[in-house]
Scaffold this active site. Structure first.
Site, PDB file in Angstrom:
ATOM      1  N   ILE A   1     -32.914 -75.757 -71.808  1.00  0.00           N
ATOM      2  CA  ILE A   1     -32.372 -74.685 -72.652  1.00  0.00           C
ATOM      3  C   ILE A   1     -32.558 -73.341 -71.970  1.00  0.00           C
ATOM      4  O   ILE A   1     -31.642 -72.507 -71.944  1.00  0.00           O
ATOM      5  CB  ILE A   1     -33.044 -74.698 -74.041  1.00  0.00           C
ATOM      6  CG1 ILE A   1     -32.780 -76.016 -74.761  1.00  0.00           C
ATOM      7  CG2 ILE A   1     -32.531 -73.531 -74.885  1.00  0.00           C
ATOM      8  CD1 ILE A   1     -33.500 -76.153 -76.093  1.00  0.00           C
TER       9      ILE A   1
ATOM     10  N   ASN B   1     -43.856 -72.996 -65.226  1.00  0.00           N
ATOM     11  CA  ASN B   1     -44.825 -73.697 -64.376  1.00  0.00           C
ATOM     12  C   ASN B   1     -44.192 -74.862 -63.620  1.00  0.00           C
ATOM     13  O   ASN B   1     -44.872 -75.563 -62.866  1.00  0.00           O
ATOM     14  CB  ASN B   1     -46.016 -74.192 -65.201  1.00  0.00           C
ATOM     15  CG  ASN B   1     -45.652 -75.268 -66.214  1.00  0.00           C
ATOM     16  OD1 ASN B   1     -44.502 -75.702 -66.315  1.00  0.00           O
ATOM     17  ND2 ASN B   1     -46.637 -75.710 -66.984  1.00  0.00           N
ATOM     18  N   LEU B   2     -42.872 -75.087 -63.849  1.00  0.00           N
ATOM     19  CA  LEU B   2     -42.080 -76.115 -63.164  1.00  0.00           C
ATOM     20  C   LEU B   2     -42.577 -77.529 -63.416  1.00  0.00           C
ATOM     21  O   LEU B   2     -42.315 -78.444 -62.626  1.00  0.00           O
ATOM     22  CB  LEU B   2     -42.000 -75.830 -61.659  1.00  0.00           C
ATOM     23  CG  LEU B   2     -41.354 -74.488 -61.286  1.00  0.00           C
ATOM     24  CD1 LEU B   2     -41.276 -74.344 -59.776  1.00  0.00           C
ATOM     25  CD2 LEU B   2     -39.972 -74.333 -61.918  1.00  0.00           C
TER      26      LEU B   2
ATOM     27  N   ALA C   1     -41.007 -71.842 -73.292  1.00  0.00           N
ATOM     28  CA  ALA C   1     -41.913 -72.732 -72.556  1.00  0.00           C
ATOM     29  C   ALA C   1     -42.713 -73.584 -73.543  1.00  0.00           C
ATOM     30  O   ALA C   1     -43.322 -73.070 -74.473  1.00  0.00           O
ATOM     31  CB  ALA C   1     -42.857 -71.905 -71.683  1.00  0.00           C
TER      32      ALA C   1
ATOM     33  N   SER D   1     -38.854 -76.023 -83.872  1.00  0.00           N
ATOM     34  CA  SER D   1     -38.184 -77.329 -83.868  1.00  0.00           C
ATOM     35  C   SER D   1     -38.044 -77.888 -85.273  1.00  0.00           C
ATOM     36  O   SER D   1     -38.874 -77.617 -86.152  1.00  0.00           O
ATOM     37  CB  SER D   1     -38.984 -78.309 -83.010  1.00  0.00           C
ATOM     38  OG  SER D   1     -38.547 -79.638 -83.183  1.00  0.00           O
TER      39      SER D   1
ATOM     40  N   TYR E   1     -46.265 -82.910 -81.522  1.00  0.00           N
ATOM     41  CA  TYR E   1     -45.300 -81.892 -81.122  1.00  0.00           C
ATOM     42  C   TYR E   1     -44.912 -81.021 -82.320  1.00  0.00           C
ATOM     43  O   TYR E   1     -44.914 -79.792 -82.238  1.00  0.00           O
ATOM     44  CB  TYR E   1     -44.072 -82.561 -80.511  1.00  0.00           C
ATOM     45  CG  TYR E   1     -42.949 -81.589 -80.231  1.00  0.00           C
ATOM     46  CD1 TYR E   1     -43.100 -80.565 -79.300  1.00  0.00           C
ATOM     47  CD2 TYR E   1     -41.732 -81.703 -80.900  1.00  0.00           C
ATOM     48  CE1 TYR E   1     -42.065 -79.677 -79.052  1.00  0.00           C
ATOM     49  CE2 TYR E   1     -40.694 -80.815 -80.642  1.00  0.00           C
ATOM     50  CZ  TYR E   1     -40.869 -79.803 -79.729  1.00  0.00           C
ATOM     51  OH  TYR E   1     -39.859 -78.924 -79.480  1.00  0.00           O
TER      52      TYR E   1
END
Length: 306
Positions: free
Chosen positions: A12, A33-34, A76, A119, A143
């Site tokens: 996103i 942070n990949l 993130a 979410s 989550y």
């Protein structure tokens, strides 16, 4: 304007950064942070976009990259339900601690607004459909719990010069995603592998990535929106219907395999999107899966190049 996008190298976030660059919104800083992100799409966006290898768990790094920023999009996160089940500690530190760090650094930097992507998982298994923003917050997995906690911190930090906006996203799909149901089904169909339906009776609310990006942009630039806003299609799609459409679009003969449902996953969800239409001007799509062919074409090309 100087804009920070946390998680801007992700699915996103990457689409959002491309939109910001097209709009010439200002100087854009991508912090990631990949762990799941990829910088390849950022390199072609021009000098207005810079990348910082920063982790939201690192408050000092956030304070550094946020200096001079006017606007923050906080994307993130550990953004996968089963990923959070496998590594709940990382989910907590990234999603809860990371959101606290973003808000702390934003206040210290004098940021005017933070847009937080929450979410539909915060609702858990709803009692009735469609689900309004006033429905009880009862997450059933780590989550969802982490996103609910992030929302509470946004409310606690809102004001005192820094505004916060909360968008509750449903199941976002589009090109460049991975490890979620649509990209997994599409890739398996193109390879001729079985499509695994956990439970087989789920009803989900899918929303195309461009609709989500439009909502993020309007949430950042418009008047302050009090309270959370659902961003979805407002329509339900069964998991069996999704699998059938993917098989049709790919021309695949992949078999369907039904396995027991996974307890942490929400079985049915459809968002009430009235607030998104009213406050953000986001219309409900006639067909939530009308861009599925784009994902199939993108995935087919990626597999050819692999």
């Amino acid at each position: 304007m100087r804009i920070l996008v946390t998680g801007g190298a992700g699915f996103i976030g990457g689409h959002l950064v491309e939109r910001l660059a097209r709009e010439r919104a200002g100087a854009i800083v991508v912090a990631d942070n990949l762990r799941r992100g990829d910088t390849s799409r950022l390199h072609r966006l021009g000098r207005d976009v810079t990348f910082a290898a920063a982790d939201v768990r690192d408050r000092a790094a956030l304070i550094q990259v946020m200096r001079g920023c006017d606007l923050v999009f906080h994307l993130a996160a550990q953004s996968n339900v089963m990923g959070a089940v496998k590594d709940p500690a990382y989910s907590f530190m990234a999603n809860v601690g990371g959101t606290f760090n973003v808000l702390f650094a934003a206040r210290a930097a004098g940021v005017k607004r933070v847009v937080f992507t929450s979410s539909r998982e915060i609702y858990g298994d709803p009692e009735c459909l469609p689900v309004t923003e006033e429905a009880p917050v009862r997450p059933k997995n780590a989550y969802g719990a982490s996103k609910a906690a992030g929302e509470i911190y946004c409310r606690a930090f809102g004001g005192n010069g820094t505004e916060t906006v909360i968008l509750r996203l449903t199941n976002v799909y589009g090109t460049g995603d991975r490890d979620r149901v649509i990209p997994v089904f599409v890739e398996r169909a193109l390879r001729g592998d079985p499509l695994v339906l956990y439970g087989g009776h789920q009803v989900l609310d899918f929303v195309w990535i461009d609709i989500v990006v439009e909502a993020l942009w309007k949430a950042a630039c418009g008047r302050l929106i009090p309270g959370p806003v659902n961003v979805g299609s407002g329509k339900g799609v069964t998991i069996a219907e999704l699998a059938s459409r993917i098989l049709h679009l790919t021309g695949s003969r992949s078999p369907l395999r039904v396995e027991p449902g996974r307890d942490p996953e929400v079985g049915r969800f459809i968002a009430d999107t009235a607030r998104a239409r009213e406050l953000l001007g986001i219309p409900a799509p006639h067909d939530p899966l009308d861009r599925l062919a784009d994902v199939v074409d993108w995935t087919r090309q990626r597999l050819r190049m692999a």
